[in-house]
Design a protein around this motif. Sequence first.
Motif, PDB file in Angstrom:
ATOM      1  N   SER A 109      55.181  50.800 -29.744  1.00 33.13           N
ATOM      2  CA  SER A 109      55.396  50.921 -28.298  1.00 33.13           C
ATOM      3  C   SER A 109      54.153  51.478 -27.619  1.00 33.13           C
ATOM      4  N   GLY A 110      53.508  52.441 -28.283  1.00 31.66           N
ATOM      5  CA  GLY A 110      52.310  53.058 -27.701  1.00 31.66           C
ATOM      6  C   GLY A 110      51.175  52.077 -27.510  1.00 31.66           C
ATOM      7  N   ILE A 111      50.845  51.306 -28.566  1.00 34.83           N
ATOM      8  CA  ILE A 111      49.712  50.371 -28.428  1.00 34.83           C
ATOM      9  C   ILE A 111      50.068  49.224 -27.483  1.00 34.83           C
ATOM     10  N   ALA A 112      51.352  48.831 -27.428  1.00 31.79           N
ATOM     11  CA  ALA A 112      51.765  47.760 -26.508  1.00 31.79           C
ATOM     12  C   ALA A 112      51.591  48.207 -25.056  1.00 31.79           C
ATOM     13  N   VAL A 113      52.024  49.422 -24.748  1.00 37.19           N
ATOM     14  CA  VAL A 113      51.939  49.930 -23.371  1.00 37.19           C
ATOM     15  C   VAL A 113      50.491  50.222 -22.991  1.00 37.19           C
ATOM     16  N   PHE A 114      49.730  50.835 -23.915  1.00 33.58           N
ATOM     17  CA  PHE A 114      48.326  51.140 -23.614  1.00 33.58           C
ATOM     18  C   PHE A 114      47.518  49.871 -23.372  1.00 33.58           C
ATOM     19  N   GLN A 115      47.866  48.765 -24.056  1.00 36.45           N
ATOM     20  CA  GLN A 115      47.141  47.510 -23.844  1.00 36.45           C
ATOM     21  C   GLN A 115      47.166  47.108 -22.369  1.00 36.45           C
ATOM     22  N   GLN A 116      48.278  47.397 -21.687  1.00 31.99           N
ATOM     23  CA  GLN A 116      48.393  47.038 -20.275  1.00 31.99           C
ATOM     24  C   GLN A 116      47.907  48.160 -19.345  1.00 31.99           C
ATOM     25  N   LEU A 117      48.205  49.414 -19.696  1.00 36.18           N
ATOM     26  CA  LEU A 117      47.850  50.532 -18.809  1.00 36.18           C
ATOM     27  C   LEU A 117      46.351  50.790 -18.749  1.00 36.18           C
ATOM     28  N   ILE A 118      45.590  50.261 -19.735  1.00 32.71           N
ATOM     29  CA  ILE A 118      44.136  50.413 -19.684  1.00 32.71           C
ATOM     30  C   ILE A 118      43.548  49.656 -18.496  1.00 32.71           C
ATOM     31  N   GLY A 119      44.332  48.708 -17.922  1.00 32.93           N
ATOM     32  CA  GLY A 119      43.931  48.113 -16.651  1.00 32.93           C
ATOM     33  C   GLY A 119      43.350  46.722 -16.704  1.00 32.93           C
ATOM     34  N   ILE A 120      43.568  45.974 -17.799  1.00 35.45           N
ATOM     35  CA  ILE A 120      42.946  44.651 -17.906  1.00 35.45           C
ATOM     36  C   ILE A 120      43.360  43.731 -16.764  1.00 35.45           C
ATOM     37  N   ASN A 121      44.656  43.693 -16.458  1.00 33.08           N
ATOM     38  CA  ASN A 121      45.098  42.783 -15.397  1.00 33.08           C
ATOM     39  C   ASN A 121      44.596  43.232 -14.032  1.00 33.08           C
ATOM     40  N   ALA A 122      44.539  44.543 -13.816  1.00 28.43           N
ATOM     41  CA  ALA A 122      44.014  45.048 -12.547  1.00 28.43           C
ATOM     42  C   ALA A 122      42.545  44.663 -12.381  1.00 28.43           C
TER      43      ALA A 122
ATOM     44  N   LEU B 146      58.424  46.325 -23.728  1.00 37.07           N
ATOM     45  CA  LEU B 146      57.713  47.435 -23.087  1.00 37.07           C
ATOM     46  C   LEU B 146      56.346  46.990 -22.576  1.00 37.07           C
ATOM     47  N   LEU B 147      55.686  46.094 -23.333  1.00 34.55           N
ATOM     48  CA  LEU B 147      54.388  45.565 -22.890  1.00 34.55           C
ATOM     49  C   LEU B 147      54.542  44.815 -21.565  1.00 34.55           C
ATOM     50  N   SER B 148      55.573  43.965 -21.469  1.00 35.23           N
ATOM     51  CA  SER B 148      55.815  43.226 -20.222  1.00 35.23           C
ATOM     52  C   SER B 148      56.171  44.168 -19.082  1.00 35.23           C
ATOM     53  N   ALA B 149      56.940  45.224 -19.392  1.00 32.61           N
ATOM     54  CA  ALA B 149      57.306  46.197 -18.364  1.00 32.61           C
ATOM     55  C   ALA B 149      56.065  46.935 -17.849  1.00 32.61           C
ATOM     56  N   ALA B 150      55.150  47.302 -18.772  1.00 31.01           N
ATOM     57  CA  ALA B 150      53.906  47.961 -18.359  1.00 31.01           C
ATOM     58  C   ALA B 150      53.050  47.030 -17.516  1.00 31.01           C
ATOM     59  N   ASN B 151      53.008  45.752 -17.889  1.00 35.21           N
ATOM     60  CA  ASN B 151      52.289  44.741 -17.110  1.00 35.21           C
ATOM     61  C   ASN B 151      52.873  44.644 -15.701  1.00 35.21           C
ATOM     62  N   LEU B 152      54.203  44.667 -15.617  1.00 34.77           N
ATOM     63  CA  LEU B 152      54.874  44.598 -14.313  1.00 34.77           C
ATOM     64  C   LEU B 152      54.527  45.805 -13.460  1.00 34.77           C
ATOM     65  N   VAL B 153      54.523  46.991 -14.074  1.00 34.15           N
ATOM     66  CA  VAL B 153      54.192  48.223 -13.340  1.00 34.15           C
ATOM     67  C   VAL B 153      52.772  48.149 -12.787  1.00 34.15           C
ATOM     68  N   VAL B 154      51.825  47.731 -13.636  1.00 33.81           N
ATOM     69  CA  VAL B 154      50.430  47.616 -13.186  1.00 33.81           C
ATOM     70  C   VAL B 154      50.314  46.587 -12.061  1.00 33.81           C
TER      71      VAL B 154
END
Length: 444
Positions: free
Chosen positions: A246-259, A382-390
């Motif tokens: 869960s940690g690496i999945a969420v961090f993959q998105q929260l690091i900001g790639i899509n932003a 969780l990865l998709s949810a983090a992507n949605l949040v970003v």
Amino acid sequence: MNKNLHKGWIFFFGALGGLLYGYDTGVISGALLFIGQDIPLSNFLEGLVVSSLLGGAIVGAGMSGYVADKFGRRRVVFVIALIYLIGSLVLAFSPNAWVLITGRIILGLAVGGSTAIVPVYLSEMAPTQSRGALASLNQLMITIGIVLAYLVNYAFSSMEGWRWMLGLAAVPAIILMIGVLFMPESPRFLIKHNREKKARDIMALTRKQNEIDDEIEQMKKIEEVEESTMDVLKSKWVRPMLLIGSGIAVFQQLIGINAVIYYAPTIFTQAGLGNSASILGTLGIGIVNVLMTLVAIATIDKLGRKKLLLIGNVGMTLSLAVLATILFTFQMTTTIAWLIVLFLGLFIVFFSATWGPVVWVMLPELFPLKARGAATGFTTLLLSAANLVVSLFFPVLLGAIGTAWVFVLFAIIGVFAFTFVKKYVPETKGRSLEDIERDLRGSH
């Protein structure tokens, strides 16, 4: 059919769901330029059209993993291809905004299913020594799908053909549906259902005989343990891996790639590029994504997963820190804009060569056979949810604190991600999936 050719087709069709994911993620940016001329969209509705895919992906990821553990990877991939086809056609013939949103939700279900099942299938089909490279084909297909979407957008922009842009995803969906008919089932799923002879025949396409005997023996030992999927998911020895995954999945998105990718077209415009040149600049980002994923495929089984994640963290965090420093220190000029383009590019290079593919490779590696689909589905949810949040909050943050502070925030998240990987993430390079599971069981 030649054995190597057969092996190539297995992994090509096994990864093709990733191409559809990438295409449907990337194509909407070009289509939105023209949808409003046929279907009026308020800012709110436009946001819903974009983000509804991620909402559907959360549901699809949560459901598909458990279903794949019960009915098999191959059958679920076929259903995912069918959902991609239906969603593409709904979008192509949408008469209004709400049908558009419905089509995006349908596509999201398939996207979520792809993120949960494609990495699991590739990981289980691949021999241990090349599992990292072969499982990375998912990320390669995602990046190729994005580039394909940009090319289609560019090709149909002159005729404002947004329906063609969205509807052409039906073509690879049909190819995938046909390809699945010739794809073998995962040997690990077959062993789970007492079909050893079939599992051996399939493994012979990708492995030597002595490797087959060893792996089959290990799988059978694991199958001797009487546990259901839910028993495994609730067990104490799986909990640490669920948290790490869960940690690496969420961090993959929260690091900001899509932003960063969202901000890139703005930067290209500020650098003095026109609209057409900005589209080509975005295409350039997509091509860099593909090329650096090829670098990851060549190095992941040599350097290892953990080392690549740490290297990527350092490169991404430093790139973000430099970007923030430039924005704090200098007024925007053409020269400064091009400097920002350079460091945006470096950020994307480091992400594409490390965190982009490595996370997809590691997620199924971390989890035991009897709950691999369900656990991978949960983490990709969780990865998709983090992507949605970003996606939802990046524009809000941009307006509230400015671009420089947003980059600072992403850099701080990068430091936390580095610490998390360094302290908690295990190395899985060169170890069979059964070895990893046995060590997990033994540690508790």
